[in-house]
Write a protein that holds these residues in place. Structure first.
Motif, PDB file in Angstrom:
ATOM      1  N   THR A 258      27.430  48.625  41.366  1.00 56.45           N
ATOM      2  CA  THR A 258      28.428  49.310  40.221  1.00 56.45           C
ATOM      3  C   THR A 258      29.479  48.274  40.135  1.00 56.45           C
ATOM      4  OG1 THR A 258      29.031  50.258  42.340  1.00 56.45           O
ATOM      5  CG2 THR A 258      27.097  51.008  41.458  1.00 56.45           C
ATOM      6  N   SER A 259      30.117  46.721  40.100  1.00 52.34           N
ATOM      7  CA  SER A 259      30.634  45.962  40.049  1.00 52.34           C
ATOM      8  C   SER A 259      30.300  44.918  38.661  1.00 52.34           C
ATOM      9  CB  SER A 259      31.232  45.281  41.250  1.00 52.34           C
ATOM     10  OG  SER A 259      30.886  44.325  41.439  1.00 52.34           O
ATOM     11  N   GLY A 260      29.558  45.698  38.359  1.00 55.31           N
ATOM     12  CA  GLY A 260      28.476  44.374  37.259  1.00 55.31           C
ATOM     13  C   GLY A 260      30.068  44.413  36.047  1.00 55.31           C
ATOM     14  N   LEU A 264      33.113  40.677  34.342  1.00 52.53           N
ATOM     15  CA  LEU A 264      33.821  40.106  32.486  1.00 52.53           C
ATOM     16  C   LEU A 264      35.414  40.874  32.402  1.00 52.53           C
ATOM     17  CD1 LEU A 264      30.991  43.008  30.584  1.00 52.53           C
ATOM     18  CD2 LEU A 264      31.438  40.569  30.631  1.00 52.53           C
ATOM     19  N   LEU A 265      36.156  41.870  32.880  1.00 48.34           N
ATOM     20  CA  LEU A 265      37.349  42.209  32.590  1.00 48.34           C
ATOM     21  C   LEU A 265      38.557  41.062  33.317  1.00 48.34           C
ATOM     22  CD1 LEU A 265      39.653  44.388  32.483  1.00 48.34           C
ATOM     23  CD2 LEU A 265      39.541  44.828  34.775  1.00 48.34           C
ATOM     24  N   TRP A 266      37.725  40.249  34.526  1.00 46.62           N
ATOM     25  CA  TRP A 266      38.791  39.146  35.211  1.00 46.62           C
ATOM     26  C   TRP A 266      38.146  37.650  33.646  1.00 46.62           C
ATOM     27  CZ3 TRP A 266      37.461  37.406  40.375  1.00 46.62           C
ATOM     28  CH2 TRP A 266      38.522  36.522  40.996  1.00 46.62           C
ATOM     29  N   GLY A 267      37.036  37.610  33.256  1.00 42.74           N
ATOM     30  CA  GLY A 267      36.664  36.865  32.120  1.00 42.74           C
ATOM     31  C   GLY A 267      37.788  36.930  31.057  1.00 42.74           C
ATOM     32  N   VAL A 268      38.532  38.736  30.537  1.00 40.30           N
ATOM     33  CA  VAL A 268      39.041  38.028  29.010  1.00 40.30           C
ATOM     34  C   VAL A 268      40.853  38.428  29.463  1.00 40.30           C
ATOM     35  CG1 VAL A 268      37.457  39.633  28.004  1.00 40.30           C
ATOM     36  CG2 VAL A 268      38.264  40.841  29.582  1.00 40.30           C
ATOM     37  N   HIS A 269      40.907  37.859  30.479  1.00 44.07           N
ATOM     38  CA  HIS A 269      42.135  36.759  31.081  1.00 44.07           C
ATOM     39  C   HIS A 269      42.669  36.018  31.587  1.00 44.07           C
ATOM     40  CE1 HIS A 269      42.244  41.498  32.743  1.00 44.07           C
ATOM     41  NE2 HIS A 269      43.518  41.552  32.628  1.00 44.07           N
ATOM     42  N   PRO A 270      43.305  35.379  30.049  1.00 46.55           N
ATOM     43  CA  PRO A 270      42.499  34.071  29.797  1.00 46.55           C
ATOM     44  C   PRO A 270      43.862  32.725  31.090  1.00 46.55           C
ATOM     45  CG  PRO A 270      43.948  34.584  28.533  1.00 46.55           C
ATOM     46  CD  PRO A 270      43.729  35.931  29.287  1.00 46.55           C
ATOM     47  N   TYR A 271      43.230  32.260  31.861  1.00 48.96           N
ATOM     48  CA  TYR A 271      43.428  31.516  33.252  1.00 48.96           C
ATOM     49  C   TYR A 271      43.575  33.008  34.279  1.00 48.96           C
ATOM     50  CZ  TYR A 271      44.062  28.372  29.359  1.00 48.96           C
ATOM     51  OH  TYR A 271      44.208  27.557  27.867  1.00 48.96           O
ATOM     52  N   SER A 272      43.177  33.767  34.019  1.00 46.67           N
ATOM     53  CA  SER A 272      43.607  35.101  35.047  1.00 46.67           C
ATOM     54  C   SER A 272      44.368  35.585  35.428  1.00 46.67           C
ATOM     55  CB  SER A 272      42.599  34.354  36.754  1.00 46.67           C
ATOM     56  OG  SER A 272      41.478  33.748  36.248  1.00 46.67           O
ATOM     57  N   ILE A 273      44.933  35.602  34.172  1.00 45.61           N
ATOM     58  CA  ILE A 273      46.747  35.496  34.072  1.00 45.61           C
ATOM     59  C   ILE A 273      46.782  37.335  33.902  1.00 45.61           C
ATOM     60  CG2 ILE A 273      49.030  35.938  32.872  1.00 45.61           C
ATOM     61  CD1 ILE A 273      48.667  32.946  32.841  1.00 45.61           C
ATOM     62  N   GLY A 274      47.304  37.955  35.400  1.00 42.14           N
ATOM     63  CA  GLY A 274      47.337  39.926  35.335  1.00 42.14           C
ATOM     64  C   GLY A 274      46.008  39.966  35.551  1.00 42.14           C
ATOM     65  N   TRP A 275      44.992  39.393  36.036  1.00 45.21           N
ATOM     66  CA  TRP A 275      43.703  39.886  36.252  1.00 45.21           C
ATOM     67  C   TRP A 275      44.121  41.286  37.064  1.00 45.21           C
ATOM     68  CZ3 TRP A 275      40.994  39.456  40.924  1.00 45.21           C
ATOM     69  CH2 TRP A 275      39.976  40.406  40.708  1.00 45.21           C
ATOM     70  N   GLU A 276      45.044  40.281  38.727  1.00 48.68           N
ATOM     71  CA  GLU A 276      44.678  41.352  39.562  1.00 48.68           C
ATOM     72  C   GLU A 276      45.233  43.183  39.271  1.00 48.68           C
ATOM     73  OE1 GLU A 276      46.383  39.782  42.805  1.00 48.68           O
ATOM     74  OE2 GLU A 276      44.138  38.553  43.702  1.00 48.68           O
ATOM     75  N   ASN A 277      45.898  42.918  38.708  1.00 48.14           N
ATOM     76  CA  ASN A 277      47.015  44.635  38.058  1.00 48.14           C
ATOM     77  C   ASN A 277      46.583  45.204  37.515  1.00 48.14           C
ATOM     78  OD1 ASN A 277      49.270  43.313  38.972  1.00 48.14           O
ATOM     79  ND2 ASN A 277      49.852  42.266  36.901  1.00 48.14           N
ATOM     80  N   ARG A 292      33.940  54.288  37.726  1.00 48.80           N
ATOM     81  CA  ARG A 292      35.131  52.573  37.145  1.00 48.80           C
ATOM     82  C   ARG A 292      34.245  51.456  37.174  1.00 48.80           C
ATOM     83  NH1 ARG A 292      35.743  51.552  43.808  1.00 48.80           N
ATOM     84  NH2 ARG A 292      33.528  51.158  43.612  1.00 48.80           N
ATOM     85  N   ASN A 293      33.364  51.565  37.057  1.00 49.75           N
ATOM     86  CA  ASN A 293      32.670  50.873  36.461  1.00 49.75           C
ATOM     87  C   ASN A 293      32.260  50.395  34.364  1.00 49.75           C
ATOM     88  OD1 ASN A 293      31.122  48.290  36.842  1.00 49.75           O
ATOM     89  ND2 ASN A 293      29.532  48.647  35.549  1.00 49.75           N
ATOM     90  N   ALA A 294      32.025  52.234  34.140  1.00 46.09           N
ATOM     91  CA  ALA A 294      32.438  51.948  32.884  1.00 46.09           C
ATOM     92  C   ALA A 294      33.576  51.245  32.472  1.00 46.09           C
ATOM     93  CB  ALA A 294      31.772  53.868  32.326  1.00 46.09           C
ATOM     94  N   LEU A 295      35.063  51.663  33.516  1.00 43.29           N
ATOM     95  CA  LEU A 295      36.638  52.209  32.458  1.00 43.29           C
ATOM     96  C   LEU A 295      36.576  50.411  32.520  1.00 43.29           C
ATOM     97  CD1 LEU A 295      38.165  55.086  34.831  1.00 43.29           C
ATOM     98  CD2 LEU A 295      37.809  54.526  32.280  1.00 43.29           C
ATOM     99  N   TRP A 296      36.298  49.295  33.614  1.00 46.25           N
ATOM    100  CA  TRP A 296      36.075  48.448  33.597  1.00 46.25           C
ATOM    101  C   TRP A 296      35.465  47.458  32.318  1.00 46.25           C
ATOM    102  CZ3 TRP A 296      34.235  47.777  39.288  1.00 46.25           C
ATOM    103  CH2 TRP A 296      35.787  47.682  40.403  1.00 46.25           C
TER     104      TRP A 296
END
Length: 427
Positions: A258-260, A264-277, A292-296
């Motif tokens: 349920t985290s697949g 994908l969400l991490w990968g659309v943040h260039p250089y991982s900037i802002g991913w955690e937020n 939650r997975n659908a929202l991601w």
């Protein structure tokens, strides 16, 4: 067209083995692999016993808690006392088995991983033997023995060492099964595929390209269908309990986790900037796992489309991700990753650059080893879409090393051929 050069029967296979190892000189060369494996074991034990490892953190800590909780309560819950499917169950179950046998100290699992790591070298050596001379097969094993990433990873309670062994074993048995046509080997390959998917779902994406490749290359379509049936059915049986459990837990099918959509969400943040937020803004919502997975996934799609017109994003997606994936080796903790520290980055770049050159040469020459290129290329493309970090390149580094050795073998043959011609002219 590529030519599949595997043996067609057990008798032919045995004749080939007899031919290779039938004389004393060849038997002495064969014994070199044991020296390499013992050296790899000694290096890894020296690393484990020569370091003081910090307390577990992040993924390793959550995996450890999950394994202990499973032993105590039978509940599979990642960072939760309630059952969930945030991760696949394979690695936590392996970890819980080791904890049950040897206790919960880090050392027990670290030594287990040392054994897995050395066994992986042997498995990859066996794959290399099918396409390279004995000398270059041994060189590939020696490269794996000293590759720093394959040493450091044994000290970490993460999925990589276990997954790399399972993936390599599946590929070896798949090849053996296709070459020898034995159902039992194909069934064993499917079991290993199922276990590898339960540790990390990515091999599921490799299956279709491999099936299509062998369907095109192998003269016997019947064998391809038999392999597809036996491998598919046995892997299905292995994964089925997880699917049943998820259906009962959520009331609907959940293939893997349920985290697949998180990668994908991490990968659309260039250089991982802002991913955690972005991640935590959704993670901390009062939602179900599936919601939650659908929202991601929705957020990843939205961010991807909104950045498509930006030159910086396109550059990151096409070039930056490749660079992030391949440029440096995986080093989880720089404080204790000191063995062969000066060699670490140069050796990695040598294997990666040489591996890609060897891969391209094998495709150009239509060599039988080129089927392994599918594993590397599909895996790379997959992480171009998702999360491109060195940790996820780790499991395919053994095949990069094989292609590096293949390229060296081609260069060696070319030089020898040139020397022979010069000698003829001299005469």
């Amino acid at each position: 067209m590529f030519q599949f050069t595997g043996v067609d029967s057990l008798n032919e296979y045995q004749r080939k083995v007899t031919h290779v190892y039938g004389n004393e000189a060849e038997q002495m060369r064969f014994k070199w692999i044991y020296l390499i494996l013992l050296s790899a074991l000694a290096i890894r034990l020296y690393y484990i016993f020569g370091n003081s490892f910090p307390p577990l953190a992040e993924d390793a800590m959550f995996y450890s808690k999950m394994a202990k909780q499973f032993l105590e309560t039978g509940i599979l819950g990642y960072n939760s006392t309630e059952p969930n499917s945030f991760v696949t169950p394979g690695f936590p179950l392996v970890l819980s088995a080791v904890y049950g046998l040897f206790g919960t100290a880090q050392l027990g699992f670290q030594l287990t991983q040392v054994a897995f790591s050395v066994l992986t070298i042997w498995v990859v050596y066996r794959i290399a033997q099918k396409y390279l001379s004995e000398t270059f097969s041994l060189i590939s094993a020696a490269c794996m023995a000293i590759y720093p990433g394959f040493i450091y990873s044994n000290g970490l309670l993460l999925t990589e060492v276990t997954f790399t062994l399972l993936l390599a074993s599946f590929l070896l048995l798949l090849l053996e099964g296709l070459q020898r046509g034995r159902s039992s080997i194909l069934i064993a390959a499917g079991v290993l595929l199922g276990f590898s998917v339960l540790v990390r779902p990515t091999p599921a994406i490799l299956v279709l390209p491999l099936v299509l490749y062998f369907a095109i290359q192998l003269p016997s379509k019947k064998l391809v269908f038999r392999a597809l049936f036996y491998v598919g059915f046995s892997s299905f049986i292995v994964v089925l309990p997880w699917w049943i459990r998820n259906s009962l837990l959520f009331g609907e099918p959940v293939l893997f986790t349920t985290s697949g959509n998180n990668p994908l969400l991490w990968g659309v943040h260039p250089y991982s900037i802002g991913w955690e937020n972005t991640f935590y803004s959704i993670y901390l919502m009062d939602t179900t796992e599936l919601e939650r997975n659908a929202l991601w996934g929705d957020r990843a799609k939205e961010m991807f489309l909104s950045q498509l017109h930006q030159a910086g994003f396109i550059k990151w997606f096409l070039i930056g991700k490749l660079n992030a994936f391949w440029r440096i080796p995986w080093v989880e903790n720089g404080e204790i990753a000191h063995m062969f520290g000066k060699w670490r980055n140069p050796l990695h770049l040598l294997f990666v650059a040489g591996g890609w050159l060897g891969l391209m040469a094998s495709v150009w020459r239509k060599h039988a080893i080129a089927w392994l290129a599918l594993v590397i290329v599909i895996y790379t493309i997959m992480h171009q879409i998702m999360l491109p970090i060195p940790r996820y390149a780790y499991p395919i580094m053994p095949y990069m090393i094989i292609f590096f050795c293949y390229g060296m073998s081609q260069l060696y043959d070319a030089v020898n051929k040139g020397v022979t011609k010069e000698n003829r002219h001299a005469l």
